[in-house]
Design a protein around this motif. Structure first.
Motif, PDB file in Angstrom:
ATOM      1  N   VAL A  46      40.779  42.704 -44.365  1.00 36.60           N
ATOM      2  CA  VAL A  46      39.948  42.209 -43.047  1.00 36.60           C
ATOM      3  C   VAL A  46      39.970  43.199 -42.104  1.00 36.60           C
ATOM      4  N   GLN A  47      38.787  43.188 -41.290  1.00 36.46           N
ATOM      5  CA  GLN A  47      38.606  44.143 -40.327  1.00 36.46           C
ATOM      6  C   GLN A  47      38.302  43.213 -38.819  1.00 36.46           C
ATOM      7  N   SER A  48      38.949  43.986 -37.922  1.00 32.62           N
ATOM      8  CA  SER A  48      38.238  43.361 -36.460  1.00 32.62           C
ATOM      9  C   SER A  48      37.901  44.656 -35.834  1.00 32.62           C
ATOM     10  N   LEU A  49      36.445  44.346 -35.422  1.00 36.80           N
ATOM     11  CA  LEU A  49      35.615  45.457 -34.579  1.00 36.80           C
ATOM     12  C   LEU A  49      35.155  44.924 -33.470  1.00 36.80           C
ATOM     13  N   ALA A  50      35.614  45.859 -32.397  1.00 43.19           N
ATOM     14  CA  ALA A  50      35.447  45.276 -31.085  1.00 43.19           C
ATOM     15  C   ALA A  50      34.583  46.359 -30.347  1.00 43.19           C
ATOM     16  N   PHE A  51      33.657  45.958 -29.416  1.00 47.42           N
ATOM     17  CA  PHE A  51      32.856  47.005 -28.618  1.00 47.42           C
ATOM     18  C   PHE A  51      32.079  46.214 -27.402  1.00 47.42           C
ATOM     19  N   PRO A  52      31.623  47.148 -26.457  1.00 48.09           N
ATOM     20  CA  PRO A  52      31.132  46.561 -25.199  1.00 48.09           C
ATOM     21  C   PRO A  52      29.718  45.868 -25.375  1.00 48.09           C
ATOM     22  N   SER A  53      29.461  44.443 -25.116  1.00 48.42           N
ATOM     23  CA  SER A  53      28.120  44.085 -25.070  1.00 48.42           C
ATOM     24  C   SER A  53      27.181  44.720 -24.345  1.00 48.42           C
ATOM     25  N   SER A  54      25.917  44.652 -24.617  1.00 50.96           N
ATOM     26  CA  SER A  54      24.969  45.384 -24.024  1.00 50.96           C
ATOM     27  C   SER A  54      24.025  44.426 -23.067  1.00 50.96           C
ATOM     28  N   VAL A  55      24.689  43.123 -22.838  1.00 46.35           N
ATOM     29  CA  VAL A  55      23.889  42.015 -22.337  1.00 46.35           C
ATOM     30  C   VAL A  55      24.832  41.116 -21.474  1.00 46.35           C
ATOM     31  N   GLY A  56      24.029  40.695 -20.437  1.00 45.46           N
ATOM     32  CA  GLY A  56      24.781  39.572 -19.610  1.00 45.46           C
ATOM     33  C   GLY A  56      25.766  40.147 -18.765  1.00 45.46           C
ATOM     34  N   SER A  57      26.910  40.019 -18.807  1.00 43.75           N
ATOM     35  CA  SER A  57      28.124  40.408 -17.763  1.00 43.75           C
ATOM     36  C   SER A  57      28.834  41.555 -18.794  1.00 43.75           C
ATOM     37  N   GLY A  58      28.349  41.795 -20.133  1.00 41.39           N
ATOM     38  CA  GLY A  58      28.955  42.993 -20.660  1.00 41.39           C
ATOM     39  C   GLY A  58      30.193  42.547 -21.211  1.00 41.39           C
ATOM     40  N   THR A  59      30.643  40.979 -21.592  1.00 46.88           N
ATOM     41  CA  THR A  59      31.888  40.672 -22.284  1.00 46.88           C
ATOM     42  C   THR A  59      31.916  41.299 -23.600  1.00 46.88           C
ATOM     43  N   PRO A  60      32.850  41.910 -23.866  1.00 46.05           N
ATOM     44  CA  PRO A  60      33.021  42.357 -25.288  1.00 46.05           C
ATOM     45  C   PRO A  60      32.833  41.364 -26.421  1.00 46.05           C
ATOM     46  N   VAL A  61      32.217  42.112 -27.479  1.00 47.23           N
ATOM     47  CA  VAL A  61      31.921  41.338 -28.670  1.00 47.23           C
ATOM     48  C   VAL A  61      33.069  41.889 -29.933  1.00 47.23           C
ATOM     49  N   ILE A  62      33.577  40.920 -30.696  1.00 44.71           N
ATOM     50  CA  ILE A  62      34.373  40.940 -31.730  1.00 44.71           C
ATOM     51  C   ILE A  62      33.592  40.488 -32.978  1.00 44.71           C
ATOM     52  N   VAL A  63      33.366  41.504 -34.214  1.00 44.32           N
ATOM     53  CA  VAL A  63      32.803  41.261 -35.382  1.00 44.32           C
ATOM     54  C   VAL A  63      34.126  41.186 -36.258  1.00 44.32           C
ATOM     55  N   ARG A  64      34.321  39.981 -37.094  1.00 39.16           N
ATOM     56  CA  ARG A  64      35.475  39.914 -38.115  1.00 39.16           C
ATOM     57  C   ARG A  64      34.974  40.118 -39.466  1.00 39.16           C
ATOM     58  N   PHE A  65      35.634  40.646 -40.247  1.00 42.39           N
ATOM     59  CA  PHE A  65      35.292  41.045 -41.690  1.00 42.39           C
ATOM     60  C   PHE A  65      36.219  40.358 -42.524  1.00 42.39           C
ATOM     61  N   ALA A  66      35.949  39.764 -43.887  1.00 43.99           N
ATOM     62  CA  ALA A  66      37.020  39.328 -44.692  1.00 43.99           C
ATOM     63  C   ALA A  66      36.525  39.483 -45.960  1.00 43.99           C
ATOM     64  N   PHE A  67      36.760  40.352 -46.869  1.00 43.32           N
ATOM     65  CA  PHE A  67      36.406  40.792 -48.288  1.00 43.32           C
ATOM     66  C   PHE A  67      37.733  40.390 -49.417  1.00 43.32           C
ATOM     67  N   ASP A  68      37.211  39.624 -50.205  1.00 42.93           N
ATOM     68  CA  ASP A  68      38.181  39.511 -51.166  1.00 42.93           C
ATOM     69  C   ASP A  68      38.464  40.822 -52.093  1.00 42.93           C
ATOM     70  N   ALA A  69      39.961  41.070 -52.434  1.00 41.71           N
ATOM     71  CA  ALA A  69      40.006  42.152 -53.152  1.00 41.71           C
ATOM     72  C   ALA A  69      39.487  42.038 -54.666  1.00 41.71           C
ATOM     73  N   GLY A  70      39.356  42.986 -55.470  1.00 42.46           N
ATOM     74  CA  GLY A  70      39.003  43.195 -56.885  1.00 42.46           C
ATOM     75  C   GLY A  70      37.653  42.693 -57.024  1.00 42.46           C
ATOM     76  N   VAL A  71      36.656  42.783 -56.157  1.00 35.07           N
ATOM     77  CA  VAL A  71      35.263  42.365 -56.587  1.00 35.07           C
ATOM     78  C   VAL A  71      34.318  43.436 -56.293  1.00 35.07           C
ATOM     79  N   ALA A  72      33.718  43.854 -57.551  1.00 35.58           N
ATOM     80  CA  ALA A  72      32.897  45.050 -57.524  1.00 35.58           C
ATOM     81  C   ALA A  72      31.896  45.019 -56.470  1.00 35.58           C
ATOM     82  N   ASP A  73      31.075  44.090 -56.218  1.00 38.91           N
ATOM     83  CA  ASP A  73      30.044  43.830 -55.327  1.00 38.91           C
ATOM     84  C   ASP A  73      30.664  44.147 -53.672  1.00 38.91           C
ATOM     85  N   LEU A  74      32.013  44.229 -53.516  1.00 38.97           N
ATOM     86  CA  LEU A  74      32.384  44.294 -52.118  1.00 38.97           C
ATOM     87  C   LEU A  74      33.252  45.598 -51.888  1.00 38.97           C
TER      88      LEU A  74
END
Length: 317
Positions: A259-287
């Motif tokens: 799992v990964q959490s990625l946080a960064f400032p938004s470039s629009v509106g009031s600039g409220t930060p954005v969070i992008v969450r990743f979830a990859f199963d282990a043992g999958v060759a394509d991931l």
């Protein structure tokens, strides 16, 4: 019949020249100039006969949006009553013939009111959301590349912009089906604005939602038994300095995942930060974990020319 107004940008009734984001149930802190609405609209406005307008944003009592509107609405209602009364009187008088006798009644169906005209779609071809290789997050002002073999579901459990692997499988813990890879975008709800602090706090939520319990309380992977921190570092996202935290989690059933959490400032509106969450199963060759980095590098501000022309077309596993 009036239905709930769909999410979208609407004029702020208390601040002329500003549009505010309505999330379908309440106003948010996101604002933008009206010109931005023509850059990349998320959807054409709904017809007035189907949806009612959202309620005015609750500004202070002296912003000019209080008693003046009520007085104006009352005057409009009284005018409509007077016009209706005049129309009824005219119909009675015209219903008599030249000899003073009442003409035979006729049944005439009232002409249907003209259907509301929808705003014309912007010229220049379909918007970026029509591209299957690009995920558009209109609220947070970003786009993400969609890797080959992934999809953009029309509906997701969390009702947030989502991309995921196309094929599902039976979860190791049973009771439902799972996807090997999922990426979602979110508006940061914390009062904290520093990307490092946001990512450090959000990684727990990202892990819990992916491998501990789903929204219905089901432990689809048997719950998380332990985790290992793989990375915690600054990174550049959409031209801004962000921060990512990546864990490997061991689950009670199945191979576990990353799992990964990625946080960064938004470039629009009031600039409220954005969070992008990743979830990859282990043992999958394509991931491979490198795919997380590839997707991160492909995040662009909404309207960036690099988002057109199939950004995700070359994003392979």
């Amino acid at each position: 019949m009036s239905h709930a107004t769909p999410p979208g940008w609407y004029p702020d009734t208390g601040v002329p020249g500003i549009e505010r984001w309505w999330d379908g149930t309440a106003w948010t802190a996101h604002t933008r100039p009206p010109a931005a609405a023509h850059a990349a609209p998320s959807r054409p406005p709904a017809p007035a006969a189907e949806f009612g307008p959202p309620p005015p944003f609750p500004h202070g009592p002296h912003d000019g949006s209080g008693g003046g509107n009520r007085t104006r609405n009352l005057a409009i209602a009284l005018s409509g009553t007077l016009v209706l009364g005049a129309a009824v009187t005219g119909a009675i008088l015209l219903g008599r013939d030249g000899g003073g006798t009442t003409a035979a009644p006729t049944t005439t169906a009232s002409a249907p009111a003209p259907a509301p005209t929808a705003t014309a779609a912007p010229t220049g071809g379909p918007g970026p959301d029509a591209d299957p290789s690009v995920l558009v997050d209109q609220l947070n002002g970003i786009t993400l590349p969609v890797p080959e073999g992934w999809e953009k579901p029309e509906n997701s459990f969390q009702d947030v912009p989502t991309i995921r692997t196309e094929q599902s499988y039976d979860c190791p813990g049973g009771s439902s089906f799972c996807y090997h890879g999922t990426v979602t975008t979110h508006t940061a709800r914390s009062t904290e604005t520093a990307p490092e602090a946001l990512a450090e706090a959000d990684i727990v939520t990202a892990a819990d939602q992916a491998y501990e319990e789903d929204g219905l309380g089901r432990r689809l992977h048997g719950g998380i038994r332990s985790h290992t921190v793989l990375e915690a570092r600054e990174t550049t996202v959409a031209g801004r300095t962000g921060y990512l935290v990546r864990w490997k989690v061991t689950t009670g059933k199945g191979p576990g995942g990353y799992v990964q959490s990625l946080a960064f400032p938004s470039s629009v509106g009031s600039g409220t930060p954005v969070i992008v969450r990743f979830a990859f199963d282990a043992g999958v060759a394509d991931l491979p974990l490198s795919l997380m980095d590839t997707i991160t590098r492909g995040i662009r501000p909404l309207g960036d020319s690099a988002t057109s022309g199939g950004v995700g077309a070359s994003v392979g596993p």
